[in-house]
Structure formats: C-alpha cells, structure tokens
Scaffold this active site. Structure first.
Site, mmCIF file in Angstrom:
data_model
loop_
_atom_site.group_PDB
_atom_site.id
_atom_site.type_symbol
_atom_site.label_atom_id
_atom_site.label_comp_id
_atom_site.label_asym_id
_atom_site.label_seq_id
_atom_site.Cartn_x
_atom_site.Cartn_y
_atom_site.Cartn_z
ATOM 1 C CD GLU A 116 13.398 71.386 37.917
ATOM 2 O OE1 GLU A 116 13.798 72.483 37.479
ATOM 3 O OE2 GLU A 116 14.154 70.495 38.319
ATOM 4 C CG HIS A 140 10.682 67.372 34.638
ATOM 5 N ND1 HIS A 140 11.726 66.891 33.874
ATOM 6 C CD2 HIS A 140 11.089 67.243 35.927
ATOM 7 C CE1 HIS A 140 12.711 66.495 34.666
ATOM 8 N NE2 HIS A 140 12.349 66.694 35.918
ATOM 9 C CG HIS A 142 12.663 61.922 37.108
ATOM 10 N ND1 HIS A 142 12.885 61.958 38.467
ATOM 11 C CD2 HIS A 142 12.763 63.218 36.682
ATOM 12 C CE1 HIS A 142 13.110 63.205 38.855
ATOM 13 N NE2 HIS A 142 13.024 63.993 37.790
ATOM 14 C CD GLU A 170 4.180 55.812 17.219
ATOM 15 O OE1 GLU A 170 3.050 56.204 16.926
ATOM 16 O OE2 GLU A 170 4.492 55.431 18.355
ATOM 17 C CG HIS A 211 16.987 65.547 35.872
ATOM 18 N ND1 HIS A 211 17.280 66.619 36.693
ATOM 19 C CD2 HIS A 211 15.682 65.278 36.099
ATOM 20 C CE1 HIS A 211 16.201 66.946 37.387
ATOM 21 N NE2 HIS A 211 15.218 66.150 37.035
HETATM 22 O O1 2HA Z 1 10.187 67.484 41.366
HETATM 23 O O2 2HA Z 1 11.783 66.255 39.215
HETATM 24 O O3 2HA Z 1 13.583 68.097 38.659
HETATM 25 C C1 2HA Z 1 11.422 66.912 41.417
HETATM 26 C C2 2HA Z 1 12.075 67.014 40.096
HETATM 27 C C3 2HA Z 1 13.074 68.059 39.925
HETATM 28 ZN ZN ZN Z 2 13.283 66.061 37.711
#
Ligand code: 2HA
Ligand code: ZN
Length: 278
Positions: A116, A140, A142, A170, A211
């Site tokens: 990414e 990032h 999940h 909050e 995602h």
């Molecule tokens: O690294 O999260 O979006 C794997 C991911 C791709």
């Molecule tokens: Zn991801």
C-alpha cells in the site's frame, strides 16, 4: 546503542504490536508508515547500508521529494515486528521528484515496502499540506467492527460519521471533522490511493469498504488512539444493532451542538441532520 534505542523506531514497533494485540492484523494484514523528522534522520544515518536501487513508487508525490520514511514490509506480519524489526520493516528515501524510492535500512532478508506504499505516500503528501507539516503517521488496519458495518450501513461519509459519533460521547471530540468512506476498490494501486487521499484532505480517517481503515496523525499515540476510538465506537454500534435495529434513545443533534460549544470543537452541520423517528 542500536537503531532500536531510537525513540521513533520504538514508537513504530510499539504501534505495530499494539495493533496486533487488538486483533486488527491477521496474517500480513495492515501496514504503517512514519515520515521521519530531519533531526531523526541524523540519529539513524549511522545505521544505513549502501543504498539499494531506485524503484518506482507507482505514483508521484513531488511534495515529499527527498523525505525519509520508516514503513512495514510487504507480506510481513505485524505480530513479528517486535521480534525482528530489521526483517519486517525498512527505512526508505524518496528521490528528488518523489517518483522513486530506495531502501537504506531493514528488510534484511529481502522484500519490498508495503503493497500500500502508493496510498501511504499520497496520504502523507495530502496530510503534510493540510496539517501544516505536523502529521507524520499513516496507519492502515483491518478493524473488525468497522469492516462489519460496511456490509449494513450505506457507504456514505455522513452516515458513518453520524452513527459512529452517536456511539460514544468522546467521538465527536476525537474526530470532529468526521470520517470518509471509500466504496470497494482493488487495494494496492494508484486508483485507491487517489480516492483515499482525496478524502484525507477533509478527514483524518477513511474507511475502505469490506477491507479496513486508514488513520493519520502527528504521532504514534494520536494515530493509534484515533484508530482505537473509531473501532471501539464501531464495536458498540455492532452490539447495539445486534440487540435491536432501532435505538430507544441516543445523542441528539442538539446534544452534539451543546457538546461542541463546551468542548470548543466545530462539528459540521452536514453530520447533524434530522433522522426520522428521532
Ligand atoms: O498488507 O493490508 O491492504 C496487506 C494489506 C493490504
Ligand atoms: Zn489491508
């Protein structure tokens, strides 16, 4: 003294491990990048090896030309970062056009920076400008409950912002600008990077439908705290919706206006719309 004694390196590793402990990083899921301050580059320069070859970023980030970043590696597992940072992460330098990068430290057993990287760097470019240079972390993850909500809520910024604000008092103080939503897209490329960075002009967090989430902030604590606050709010919403499709009571638009006044935050009226039956 080793590079692992340097404060930003420790902060980077700790965030990775905290995210793993939260359950947001199954297998190689998620990625992290940090825009290193010039004085911090000097602290770690002694640990750099001969620069690797210049490689294409896959997009162009001219406003980040010549900057240095610490980033997680593609295919690497967050749960392993604390055990072997030099195998799982790296420090890269961008060229004078912001089109290529080269590795200066880390990924000692081979590999590339996160898949990414285009999204991370385009978000850094946008947030550097929008924050007057203060934002340095792009994360990032999940996040389970946020992902679950992208199957049942309309994929609109105003719906996610309002529903998540309502779940904890909050929230509007932690993310007063709201949160953006990107519909499902192929990850890893320039298109999703452009869509996300467009939202990051306005917000500090963006959801990728089905995602996960991206968060931005000036330091590791603030950025992790933002991700954590939003995901906890999503968890409360998932629990609430699981008990009942309707709420008996909630935080109202006027409650939000009162909160904004006392906490001295500006809450855009676009998120304080009247809902039927409230
Ligand atoms: O690294 O999260 O979006 C794997 C991911 C791709
Ligand atoms: Zn991801």
């Amino acid at each position: 003294m080793s590079i692992l004694d340097v404060k930003f390196v420790q902060g980077f590793i700790r965030l990775c491990n905290d995210g793993w402990l939260q359950g947001w990083h199954e297998r190689n899921g998620g990625n992290l990048s940090y825009r290193i301050k010039p004085e911090e580059v000097e602290e770690v320069r002694q640990y750099f090896h001969e620069p690797g070859e210049w490689k294409e970023i896959g997009t162009s980030v001219p406003d980040l030309a010549g900057e240095y970043f610490m980033v997680t590696g593609s295919g690497k597992y967050f749960r392993n970062v604390i055990l072997d940072p030099e195998d799982t992460s790296c420090i890269i330098e961008l060229d004078d056009k912001g089109e290529n990068y080269r590795i200066l430290w880390g990924l000692c057993n081979g590999g590339r920076p996160t898949s990414e990287l285009p999204s991370h760097l385009m978000n850094h470019e946008v947030k550097k400008k929008a924050s007057g240079g203060s934002h340095r972390v792009i994360y990032h993850a999940h996040t389970t409950n946020v992902i679950a909500l992208t199957f049942v809520l309309p994929l609109r910024d105003e719906v996610f912002t309002r529903e998540l604000w309502e779940m904890a008092t909050e929230c509007p103080v932690v993310f007063p600008d709201g949160i953006g939503v990107v519909g499902w897209m192929v990850p890893g490329g320039r298109d999703i990077a452009v869509a996300t960075s467009e939202l990051m002009k306005k917000y500090d967090a963006a959801i990728w439908a089905h995602h996960g989430m991206f968060a931005s902030g000036p330091d590791f604590d603030t950025t992790f705290g933002l991700m954590h606050t939003i995901e906890k709010s999503a968890e409360i919403l998932v629990k609430t919706l699981s008990m009942s499709p309707t709420k008996l009571q909630t935080i109202t638009p006027q409650n939000f206006r009162d909160l904004a006044k006392d906490f001295k935050v500006t809450l855009p009226e676009e998120f304080l719309y009247e809902k039927e039956g409230q």
